[in-house]
Design a protein around this motif. Structure first.
Motif, PDB file in Angstrom:
ATOM      1  N   LYS A  50      21.997  -3.287  -3.516  1.00  0.00           N
ATOM      2  CA  LYS A  50      23.043  -3.170  -2.491  1.00  0.00           C
ATOM      3  C   LYS A  50      22.649  -2.191  -1.369  1.00  0.00           C
ATOM      4  N   ASP A  51      22.058  -1.047  -1.721  1.00  0.00           N
ATOM      5  CA  ASP A  51      21.854   0.021  -0.740  1.00  0.00           C
ATOM      6  C   ASP A  51      20.414   0.197  -0.273  1.00  0.00           C
ATOM      7  N   ILE A  52      19.454  -0.263  -1.047  1.00  0.00           N
ATOM      8  CA  ILE A  52      18.050  -0.019  -0.693  1.00  0.00           C
ATOM      9  C   ILE A  52      17.387  -1.273  -0.121  1.00  0.00           C
ATOM     10  N   ILE A  53      17.361  -2.340  -0.886  1.00  0.00           N
ATOM     11  CA  ILE A  53      16.620  -3.540  -0.467  1.00  0.00           C
ATOM     12  C   ILE A  53      17.059  -4.075   0.897  1.00  0.00           C
ATOM     13  N   PRO A  54      18.358  -4.211   1.169  1.00  0.00           N
ATOM     14  CA  PRO A  54      18.733  -4.749   2.484  1.00  0.00           C
ATOM     15  C   PRO A  54      18.404  -3.804   3.645  1.00  0.00           C
ATOM     16  N   ARG A  55      18.067  -2.562   3.341  1.00  0.00           N
ATOM     17  CA  ARG A  55      17.875  -1.575   4.400  1.00  0.00           C
ATOM     18  C   ARG A  55      16.444  -1.058   4.484  1.00  0.00           C
ATOM     19  N   MET A  56      15.512  -1.828   4.002  1.00  0.00           N
ATOM     20  CA  MET A  56      14.118  -1.414   4.113  1.00  0.00           C
ATOM     21  C   MET A  56      13.314  -2.459   4.879  1.00  0.00           C
ATOM     22  N   MET A  57      12.167  -2.051   5.380  1.00  0.00           N
ATOM     23  CA  MET A  57      11.267  -3.002   6.013  1.00  0.00           C
ATOM     24  C   MET A  57      10.484  -3.691   4.902  1.00  0.00           C
ATOM     25  N   HIS A  58      10.455  -5.001   4.931  1.00  0.00           N
ATOM     26  CA  HIS A  58       9.808  -5.774   3.876  1.00  0.00           C
ATOM     27  C   HIS A  58       8.419  -6.215   4.348  1.00  0.00           C
ATOM     28  N   TRP A  59       7.461  -5.341   4.114  1.00  0.00           N
ATOM     29  CA  TRP A  59       6.093  -5.540   4.594  1.00  0.00           C
ATOM     30  C   TRP A  59       5.438  -6.795   4.039  1.00  0.00           C
ATOM     31  N   LEU A  60       5.826  -7.213   2.860  1.00  0.00           N
ATOM     32  CA  LEU A  60       5.178  -8.374   2.249  1.00  0.00           C
ATOM     33  C   LEU A  60       5.924  -9.676   2.488  1.00  0.00           C
ATOM     34  N   SER A  61       6.958  -9.618   3.310  1.00  0.00           N
ATOM     35  CA  SER A  61       7.681 -10.836   3.643  1.00  0.00           C
ATOM     36  C   SER A  61       6.767 -11.778   4.424  1.00  0.00           C
ATOM     37  N   PRO A  62       6.858 -13.076   4.160  1.00  0.00           N
ATOM     38  CA  PRO A  62       6.072 -14.018   4.963  1.00  0.00           C
ATOM     39  C   PRO A  62       6.539 -14.064   6.419  1.00  0.00           C
ATOM     40  N   ASN A  63       7.672 -13.423   6.717  1.00  0.00           N
ATOM     41  CA  ASN A  63       8.189 -13.361   8.085  1.00  0.00           C
ATOM     42  C   ASN A  63       7.759 -12.087   8.821  1.00  0.00           C
ATOM     43  N   PHE A  64       6.957 -11.265   8.195  1.00  0.00           N
ATOM     44  CA  PHE A  64       6.522  -9.992   8.779  1.00  0.00           C
ATOM     45  C   PHE A  64       5.190 -10.212   9.494  1.00  0.00           C
ATOM     46  N   PHE A  65       5.175  -9.954  10.791  1.00  0.00           N
ATOM     47  CA  PHE A  65       3.962 -10.213  11.577  1.00  0.00           C
ATOM     48  C   PHE A  65       3.459  -8.995  12.342  1.00  0.00           C
ATOM     49  N   ALA A  66       3.998  -7.805  12.101  1.00  0.00           N
ATOM     50  CA  ALA A  66       3.646  -6.641  12.907  1.00  0.00           C
ATOM     51  C   ALA A  66       2.327  -6.019  12.481  1.00  0.00           C
ATOM     52  N   PHE A  67       2.227  -5.580  11.275  1.00  0.00           N
ATOM     53  CA  PHE A  67       1.027  -4.935  10.756  1.00  0.00           C
ATOM     54  C   PHE A  67       0.544  -5.744   9.569  1.00  0.00           C
ATOM     55  N   PHE A  68      -0.613  -5.396   9.051  1.00  0.00           N
ATOM     56  CA  PHE A  68      -1.049  -6.094   7.847  1.00  0.00           C
ATOM     57  C   PHE A  68      -0.825  -5.187   6.638  1.00  0.00           C
ATOM     58  N   PRO A  69      -0.392  -5.754   5.513  1.00  0.00           N
ATOM     59  CA  PRO A  69      -0.090  -4.957   4.322  1.00  0.00           C
ATOM     60  C   PRO A  69      -1.362  -4.586   3.555  1.00  0.00           C
ATOM     61  N   ALA A  70      -2.138  -3.650   4.085  1.00  0.00           N
ATOM     62  CA  ALA A  70      -3.432  -3.316   3.516  1.00  0.00           C
ATOM     63  C   ALA A  70      -3.340  -2.558   2.199  1.00  0.00           C
ATOM     64  N   THR A  71      -2.164  -2.079   1.856  1.00  0.00           N
ATOM     65  CA  THR A  71      -2.065  -1.257   0.660  1.00  0.00           C
ATOM     66  C   THR A  71      -1.665  -2.036  -0.579  1.00  0.00           C
ATOM     67  N   MET A  72      -1.521  -3.339  -0.478  1.00  0.00           N
ATOM     68  CA  MET A  72      -0.988  -4.084  -1.609  1.00  0.00           C
ATOM     69  C   MET A  72      -1.532  -5.493  -1.677  1.00  0.00           C
ATOM     70  N   SER A  73      -1.806  -5.903  -2.883  1.00  0.00           N
ATOM     71  CA  SER A  73      -2.097  -7.304  -3.171  1.00  0.00           C
ATOM     72  C   SER A  73      -1.533  -7.588  -4.558  1.00  0.00           C
ATOM     73  N   SER A  74      -1.419  -8.828  -4.910  1.00  0.00           N
ATOM     74  CA  SER A  74      -0.899  -9.172  -6.238  1.00  0.00           C
ATOM     75  C   SER A  74      -1.790  -8.598  -7.335  1.00  0.00           C
ATOM     76  N   VAL A  75      -3.093  -8.674  -7.130  1.00  0.00           N
ATOM     77  CA  VAL A  75      -4.030  -8.143  -8.119  1.00  0.00           C
ATOM     78  C   VAL A  75      -3.874  -6.627  -8.227  1.00  0.00           C
ATOM     79  N   ALA A  76      -3.751  -5.948  -7.080  1.00  0.00           N
ATOM     80  CA  ALA A  76      -3.571  -4.495  -7.097  1.00  0.00           C
ATOM     81  C   ALA A  76      -2.261  -4.118  -7.781  1.00  0.00           C
ATOM     82  N   PHE A  77      -1.238  -4.916  -7.573  1.00  0.00           N
ATOM     83  CA  PHE A  77       0.065  -4.658  -8.192  1.00  0.00           C
ATOM     84  C   PHE A  77      -0.042  -4.705  -9.717  1.00  0.00           C
ATOM     85  N   VAL A  78      -0.697  -5.718 -10.229  1.00  0.00           N
ATOM     86  CA  VAL A  78      -0.860  -5.835 -11.680  1.00  0.00           C
ATOM     87  C   VAL A  78      -1.728  -4.692 -12.199  1.00  0.00           C
TER      88      VAL A  78
END
Length: 155
Positions: A50-78
């Motif tokens: 309710k309070d966090i997710i709707p109010r953050m920038m979602h860097w990994l969204s397929p709709n995000f085109f500003a910067f590249f998410p260099a700090t995360m990948s699915s493999v890195a997440f696991v």
């Protein structure tokens, strides 16, 4: 938590990419004092939804085109999940020989991929230097650059 994260990634494109809030919004949603009694996990997750997710920038969204998410990948997440589960701080060989030796092997793989001479590799004659933090790496890089520049100008 794993199910929550899966659901987040499944729905990430439905959230606005850019946060739509004013500075200080969260203070009005949370108590001034920390909770005295424990909250249930379900209540905490609801607060995050309710309070966090709707109010953050979602860097990994397929709709995000500003910067590249260099700090995360699915493999890195696991990999991060696995590291967190072990809770091993691999800053030198004594505290976690397996992590240190794995890092040495992987760095040699990287050196081979980018065709560095054997002298740069742990398995070679020179080997690398393991730093504990990125700050140490930056400091060593700056010192080496300074020394090289001074050598070039003859100081």
């Amino acid at each position: 938590m794993v199910d929550f994260i899966v659901d987040y990634y499944h729905n990430i494109e439905n959230y606005p990419v850019l946060s739509q809030v004013e500075s200080g919004y969260l203070c009005s949603h949370l108590s001034e004092m920390s909770p005295y009694l424990l909250e249930s996990f379900d209540d905490i997750v609801r607060d995050v939804e309710k309070d966090i997710i709707p109010r953050m920038m979602h860097w990994l969204s397929p709709n995000f085109f500003a910067f590249f998410p260099a700090t995360m990948s699915s493999v890195a997440f696991v990999g991060e999940m696995l590291c967190t589960a072990f809770n091993s701080i691999g800053f030198n060989w004594l505290v976690c020989s397996a992590a240190m030796e794995l890092e040495m092997v992987v760095m040699d793989w990287l050196a081979n991929m980018i065709k560095l001479p054997k002298s740069f590799m742990f398995s070679g004659t020179g080997g690398g230097v393991m730093q504990a933090t990125s700050s140490e790496v930056i400091l060593c890089t700056l010192i080496a650059a300074r020394d090289r520049a001074l050598e070039i100008i003859g100081v």
